[in-house]
Design a protein around this motif. Structure first.
Motif, PDB file in Angstrom:
ATOM      1  N   ARG A   1       0.737  -1.016   0.135  1.00 26.85           N
ATOM      2  CA  ARG A   1       0.096  -0.063   0.039  1.00 26.85           C
ATOM      3  C   ARG A   1       0.901   1.187  -0.049  1.00 26.85           C
ATOM      4  N   PHE A   2       1.833   1.376   0.606  1.00 23.77           N
ATOM      5  CA  PHE A   2       2.776   2.238   0.790  1.00 23.77           C
ATOM      6  C   PHE A   2       3.653   2.481  -0.576  1.00 23.77           C
ATOM      7  N   ARG A   3       4.006   1.525  -1.235  1.00 24.59           N
ATOM      8  CA  ARG A   3       4.362   1.763  -2.496  1.00 24.59           C
ATOM      9  C   ARG A   3       3.346   2.381  -3.271  1.00 24.59           C
ATOM     10  N   LEU A   4       2.276   1.881  -3.593  1.00 25.50           N
ATOM     11  CA  LEU A   4       1.285   2.224  -4.582  1.00 25.50           C
ATOM     12  C   LEU A   4       0.816   3.809  -4.267  1.00 25.50           C
ATOM     13  N   ASP A   5       0.921   4.099  -2.812  1.00 25.25           N
ATOM     14  CA  ASP A   5       0.684   5.606  -2.525  1.00 25.25           C
ATOM     15  C   ASP A   5       1.694   6.484  -2.875  1.00 25.25           C
ATOM     16  N   THR A   6       2.730   6.232  -2.411  1.00 26.08           N
ATOM     17  CA  THR A   6       4.000   6.967  -2.304  1.00 26.08           C
ATOM     18  C   THR A   6       5.003   7.116  -3.600  1.00 26.08           C
ATOM     19  N   ILE A   7       5.075   5.947  -3.905  1.00 26.75           N
ATOM     20  CA  ILE A   7       6.500   5.834  -4.960  1.00 26.75           C
ATOM     21  C   ILE A   7       5.764   5.695  -6.321  1.00 26.75           C
ATOM     22  N   GLY A   8       6.486   6.309  -7.331  1.00 29.06           N
ATOM     23  CA  GLY A   8       6.309   6.159  -8.876  1.00 29.06           C
ATOM     24  C   GLY A   8       7.636   5.586  -9.468  1.00 29.06           C
ATOM     25  N   PHE A   9       7.398   4.570 -10.292  1.00 29.17           N
ATOM     26  CA  PHE A   9       8.476   3.862 -10.744  1.00 29.17           C
ATOM     27  C   PHE A   9       8.650   4.186 -12.365  1.00 29.17           C
ATOM     28  N   ILE A  10       9.910   4.545 -12.683  1.00 30.31           N
ATOM     29  CA  ILE A  10      10.266   4.638 -14.344  1.00 30.31           C
ATOM     30  C   ILE A  10      11.371   3.569 -14.437  1.00 30.31           C
ATOM     31  N   PHE A  11      11.127   2.453 -14.955  1.00 28.38           N
ATOM     32  CA  PHE A  11      12.038   1.561 -15.389  1.00 28.38           C
ATOM     33  C   PHE A  11      12.512   1.648 -16.868  1.00 28.38           C
ATOM     34  N   GLN A  12      13.800   1.060 -17.187  1.00 26.10           N
ATOM     35  CA  GLN A  12      14.150   0.845 -18.467  1.00 26.10           C
ATOM     36  C   GLN A  12      12.895  -0.004 -19.453  1.00 26.10           C
ATOM     37  N   GLN A  13      12.450  -0.945 -18.814  1.00 30.82           N
ATOM     38  CA  GLN A  13      11.238  -1.833 -19.601  1.00 30.82           C
ATOM     39  C   GLN A  13      10.210  -0.975 -19.023  1.00 30.82           C
ATOM     40  N   TYR A  14       9.520  -0.903 -20.353  1.00 30.66           N
ATOM     41  CA  TYR A  14       8.255   0.028 -20.050  1.00 30.66           C
ATOM     42  C   TYR A  14       7.203  -0.775 -19.471  1.00 30.66           C
ATOM     43  N   ASN A  15       6.954  -2.136 -19.690  1.00 33.36           N
ATOM     44  CA  ASN A  15       5.951  -2.927 -18.655  1.00 33.36           C
ATOM     45  C   ASN A  15       4.672  -2.382 -19.097  1.00 33.36           C
ATOM     46  N   LEU A  16       4.279  -1.715 -20.308  1.00 31.35           N
ATOM     47  CA  LEU A  16       2.946  -1.395 -20.670  1.00 31.35           C
ATOM     48  C   LEU A  16       2.112  -2.792 -20.744  1.00 31.35           C
ATOM     49  N   ILE A  17       0.730  -2.521 -20.584  1.00 32.55           N
ATOM     50  CA  ILE A  17      -0.140  -3.562 -20.560  1.00 32.55           C
ATOM     51  C   ILE A  17      -0.733  -3.529 -22.279  1.00 32.55           C
ATOM     52  N   PRO A  18      -0.408  -4.625 -22.984  1.00 34.76           N
ATOM     53  CA  PRO A  18      -0.662  -4.496 -24.357  1.00 34.76           C
ATOM     54  C   PRO A  18      -1.809  -4.242 -24.914  1.00 34.76           C
ATOM     55  N   THR A  19      -2.982  -4.797 -23.840  1.00 31.17           N
ATOM     56  CA  THR A  19      -4.384  -4.464 -24.303  1.00 31.17           C
ATOM     57  C   THR A  19      -5.021  -2.999 -24.073  1.00 31.17           C
ATOM     58  N   LEU A  20      -4.306  -2.366 -23.270  1.00 32.63           N
ATOM     59  CA  LEU A  20      -4.751  -1.127 -23.002  1.00 32.63           C
ATOM     60  C   LEU A  20      -4.294   0.105 -23.764  1.00 32.63           C
ATOM     61  N   THR A  21      -5.105   0.987 -23.996  1.00 32.54           N
ATOM     62  CA  THR A  21      -4.501   2.161 -24.707  1.00 32.54           C
ATOM     63  C   THR A  21      -3.353   2.966 -23.853  1.00 32.54           C
ATOM     64  N   ALA A  22      -2.701   3.979 -24.461  1.00 26.79           N
ATOM     65  CA  ALA A  22      -1.877   4.791 -23.734  1.00 26.79           C
ATOM     66  C   ALA A  22      -2.333   5.506 -22.533  1.00 26.79           C
ATOM     67  N   ALA A  23      -3.584   6.027 -22.790  1.00 28.95           N
ATOM     68  CA  ALA A  23      -4.382   6.679 -21.600  1.00 28.95           C
ATOM     69  C   ALA A  23      -4.415   5.736 -20.503  1.00 28.95           C
ATOM     70  N   GLU A  24      -5.175   4.707 -20.868  1.00 29.90           N
ATOM     71  CA  GLU A  24      -5.420   3.733 -19.846  1.00 29.90           C
ATOM     72  C   GLU A  24      -4.158   3.223 -19.063  1.00 29.90           C
ATOM     73  N   ASN A  25      -2.969   2.861 -19.696  1.00 28.91           N
ATOM     74  CA  ASN A  25      -1.933   2.536 -19.460  1.00 28.91           C
ATOM     75  C   ASN A  25      -1.290   3.758 -18.344  1.00 28.91           C
ATOM     76  N   ALA A  26      -1.559   4.794 -18.613  1.00 28.21           N
ATOM     77  CA  ALA A  26      -1.201   5.836 -17.591  1.00 28.21           C
ATOM     78  C   ALA A  26      -1.990   5.979 -16.557  1.00 28.21           C
ATOM     79  N   GLY A  27      -3.114   5.455 -16.432  1.00 28.04           N
ATOM     80  CA  GLY A  27      -4.018   5.759 -15.442  1.00 28.04           C
ATOM     81  C   GLY A  27      -4.068   4.323 -14.462  1.00 28.04           C
TER      82      GLY A  27
END
Length: 235
Positions: A85-111
């Motif tokens: 919960r602490f990680r979800l609330d407090t930390i934003g991660f930007i990694f070299q691998q984008y790990n985007l969900i292939p079935t979601l649009t860019a806006a949905e991934n961002a949200g």
């Protein structure tokens, strides 16, 4: 040293992998403080321990010894559920691998972090779209990841990391896939996020095009911090 308050306190962090004859010590008793309102870079050769250290700071990897306090919370004393919960609330991660969900649009991934925190999908997607606009790729908001270039996917991943306004942003090579102009724009945005008193941004990078934007540079060698200053040391 700056007068900004300490956001992260790293106390004698040791990390070992393996056991017995195969025991490898990757981090050798690291002590450091990361201050809020600052852009802190972690720089060093591959294998120097940078990614291991930021993974421990972000609560992803447990240290063998030592502790980390993030905005006053000793994160490794939290229960597993509280740490998630602490990680979800407090930390934003930007990694070299984008790990985007292939079935979601860019806006949905961002949200996605907002949905994970309990927000309705349509409101989360709207906020994701707003963040894409700040990163100059609102025109790609309805596309799937496979329709985006590497640089565009990276910016979607950055939007996802920032959408829930985390107090700590942890980045692993955020400009690696970007040309100089896009990289600068992303760093300007991260800087805008960082330069708020109750937030901090840590960036692992080899990109000497952006070294001048750092408030502080920590250099790692062989699992130790060997330099702490405003600029890269002269070798």
């Amino acid at each position: 040293m700056s007068d900004n308050p300490v956001a992260i306190e790293i106390r004698h962090i040791v990390k070992e992998f393996g056991s017995g004859d195969r025991l490898v010590r990757v981090l050798h008793g690291i002590d450091a403080e990361i201050r809020s309102g600052e852009l802190t870079y972690l720089v060093g050769e591959s294998g120097s321990g940078k990614t291991t250290l930021i993974s421990i700071i972000a609560g992803i990897l447990f240290p063998t010894e030592g502790g980390v306090t993030v905005f006053g919370k000793d994160i490794y004393s939290l229960s597993d559920n509280d740490l998630v919960r602490f990680r979800l609330d407090t930390i934003g991660f930007i990694f070299q691998q984008y790990n985007l969900i292939p079935t979601l649009t860019a806006a949905e991934n961002a949200g996605v972090p907002l949905v994970a925190a309990g927000m309705g999908r349509s409101e989360a997607t709207k906020r994701g779209r707003d963040m894409l606009e700040k990163l100059n790729i609102a025109d790609q908001a309805d596309k799937l990841p496979k329709q985006l270039s590497g640089g565009q996917q990276q910016r979607v991943a950055i939007a996802r990391a920032l959408v829930h306004e985390p107090r700590l942003v942890v980045c692993d090579e955020p400009t690696a896939a970007l040309d100089a102009k896009s990289g600068r724009r992303v760093m300007d945005l991260l800087r805008e996020v960082a330069l708020v008193q109750d937030r901090a941004v840590i960036i692992v990078t080899h990109d000497n095009r952006i070294f001048d934007l750092a408030d502080r540079i920590l250099v790692m060698e062989d699992g130790r911090i060997t330099h702490d200053g405003k600029e890269m040391p002269d070798h």
